[in-house]
Design a protein around this motif. Structure first.
Motif, PDB file in Angstrom:
ATOM      1  N   PHE A  41     -50.990  38.321  64.980  1.00 14.49           N
ATOM      2  CA  PHE A  41     -50.493  37.461  63.922  1.00 14.49           C
ATOM      3  C   PHE A  41     -51.154  37.837  62.601  1.00 14.49           C
ATOM      4  O   PHE A  41     -52.322  38.224  62.560  1.00 14.49           O
ATOM      5  CB  PHE A  41     -50.781  35.992  64.236  1.00 14.49           C
ATOM      6  N   GLY A  42     -50.393  37.716  61.522  1.00 11.89           N
ATOM      7  CA  GLY A  42     -50.914  37.968  60.187  1.00 11.89           C
ATOM      8  C   GLY A  42     -50.288  37.006  59.205  1.00 11.89           C
ATOM      9  O   GLY A  42     -49.495  36.131  59.582  1.00 11.89           O
ATOM     10  N   GLU A  43     -50.646  37.170  57.948  1.00 12.07           N
ATOM     11  CA  GLU A  43     -50.071  36.338  56.890  1.00 12.07           C
ATOM     12  C   GLU A  43     -49.235  37.243  55.997  1.00 12.07           C
ATOM     13  O   GLU A  43     -49.763  38.129  55.327  1.00 12.07           O
ATOM     14  CB  GLU A  43     -51.171  35.668  56.076  1.00 12.07           C
ATOM     15  N   GLY A  44     -47.903  37.039  56.016  1.00 10.90           N
ATOM     16  CA  GLY A  44     -46.998  37.859  55.225  1.00 10.90           C
ATOM     17  C   GLY A  44     -46.412  37.087  54.057  1.00 10.90           C
ATOM     18  O   GLY A  44     -46.779  35.927  53.810  1.00 10.90           O
ATOM     19  N   PRO A  45     -45.468  37.684  53.349  1.00  4.25           N
ATOM     20  CA  PRO A  45     -44.853  37.028  52.193  1.00  4.25           C
ATOM     21  C   PRO A  45     -44.139  35.731  52.540  1.00  4.25           C
ATOM     22  O   PRO A  45     -43.991  34.843  51.696  1.00  4.25           O
ATOM     23  CB  PRO A  45     -43.858  38.074  51.676  1.00  4.25           C
ATOM     24  N   LEU A  46     -43.698  35.618  53.789  1.00  6.94           N
ATOM     25  CA  LEU A  46     -42.969  34.424  54.217  1.00  6.94           C
ATOM     26  C   LEU A  46     -43.811  33.535  55.122  1.00  6.94           C
ATOM     27  O   LEU A  46     -43.282  32.721  55.881  1.00  6.94           O
ATOM     28  CB  LEU A  46     -41.672  34.842  54.933  1.00  6.94           C
ATOM     29  N   GLY A  47     -45.122  33.699  55.045  1.00  4.88           N
ATOM     30  CA  GLY A  47     -46.007  32.899  55.878  1.00  4.88           C
ATOM     31  C   GLY A  47     -46.479  33.670  57.100  1.00  4.88           C
ATOM     32  O   GLY A  47     -46.375  34.899  57.155  1.00  4.88           O
ATOM     33  N   PRO A  48     -46.994  32.974  58.105  1.00  4.89           N
ATOM     34  CA  PRO A  48     -47.480  33.649  59.306  1.00  4.89           C
ATOM     35  C   PRO A  48     -46.388  34.496  59.953  1.00  4.89           C
ATOM     36  O   PRO A  48     -45.212  34.104  59.994  1.00  4.89           O
ATOM     37  CB  PRO A  48     -47.896  32.499  60.223  1.00  4.89           C
TER      38      PRO A  48
END
Length: 216
Positions: A41-48
């Motif tokens: 899991f990561g944090e992207g432009p649209l959230g997790p």
């Protein structure tokens, strides 16, 4: 020290104590090939978001299926954590040093491929560029937003020719089903992100997917 989001810490606390479904319990006699997958899991432009790969349709096992990066545990790996990170690096080109391993989940058994799989839950604290680094095995790599996975409009119950029915997701041009969808369904349910959806919306597994699945 790397800061892991509270929601992922809480998810990990539940995941390590949640046994797999009865039909996925590993054989008591120890049979099966040891394997591991990385649920990153990561944090992207649209959230997790979570990292998924689309396996090559030319592959021998799980051909054409979306999956978590992963594979067999080799003796030199020393265990599932190193195996999951090594396979993810080989398949997607990610940099393992950017991953914080949060926990390992209980082992699950995939009878069709005779694999005992340990899901390794990770946090992508320093994301790196990813791509299909092993073209013979992987066709594409996607960071799929959790918001898309839990969108009720992207969820469906998928009916297999043998009569089994299970959860599936339609995201980013992929039909995520089988072991990967079951694992995602369980983890999303523990994460607090899950949204109500209608499991009575049922589809048959597409003929091409059936053909590829039977190849293994």
């Amino acid at each position: 020290m790397t800061q892991v989001p509270d929601w992922l810490d809480q998810l990990a606390a539940k995941a390590v104590q949640t046994p797999p479904p009865r039909e996925m319990h590993p054989p008591a006699n120890g049979a099966g090939r040891r394997a591991a997958v990385l649920m990153l899991f990561g944090e992207g432009p649209l959230g997790p978001d979570v990292l998924l790969i689309q396996r090559s349709s030319r592959g021998r096992r799980h051909a054409g299926q979306p999956a978590f990066p992963g594979g067999g545990v080799d003796p030199e790996d020393g265990g599932p954590v190193r195996a999951a990170l090594r396979e993810a690096e080989e398949e997607t080109g990610l940099m393992p040093q950017g991953v914080t391993v949060v926990c390992t989940m209980p082992e699950v058994y995939i009878w069709r491929s005779d694999n005992r799989v340990t899901p390794v839950l990770g946090w992508w604290h320093a994301p790196s560029a990813v791509h299909a680094a092993a073209p013979d095995e992987v066709e594409s790599v996607e960071r799929v937003p959790v918001a898309e996975l839990v969108d009720p409009g992207n969820r469906v119950t998928l009916r297999h020719p043998g009569g089994y029915a299970g959860p599936a997701f339609r995201v980013r041009g992929m039909l995520v089903w089988g072991f990967t969808a079951s694992l995602l369904d369980g983890v999303l349910g523990m994460s607090g992100f899950a949204r109500p959806w209608d499991p009575s919306v049922t589809e048959d597994l597409p003929p091409e997917a059936v053909k590829l699945a039977r190849r293994g």
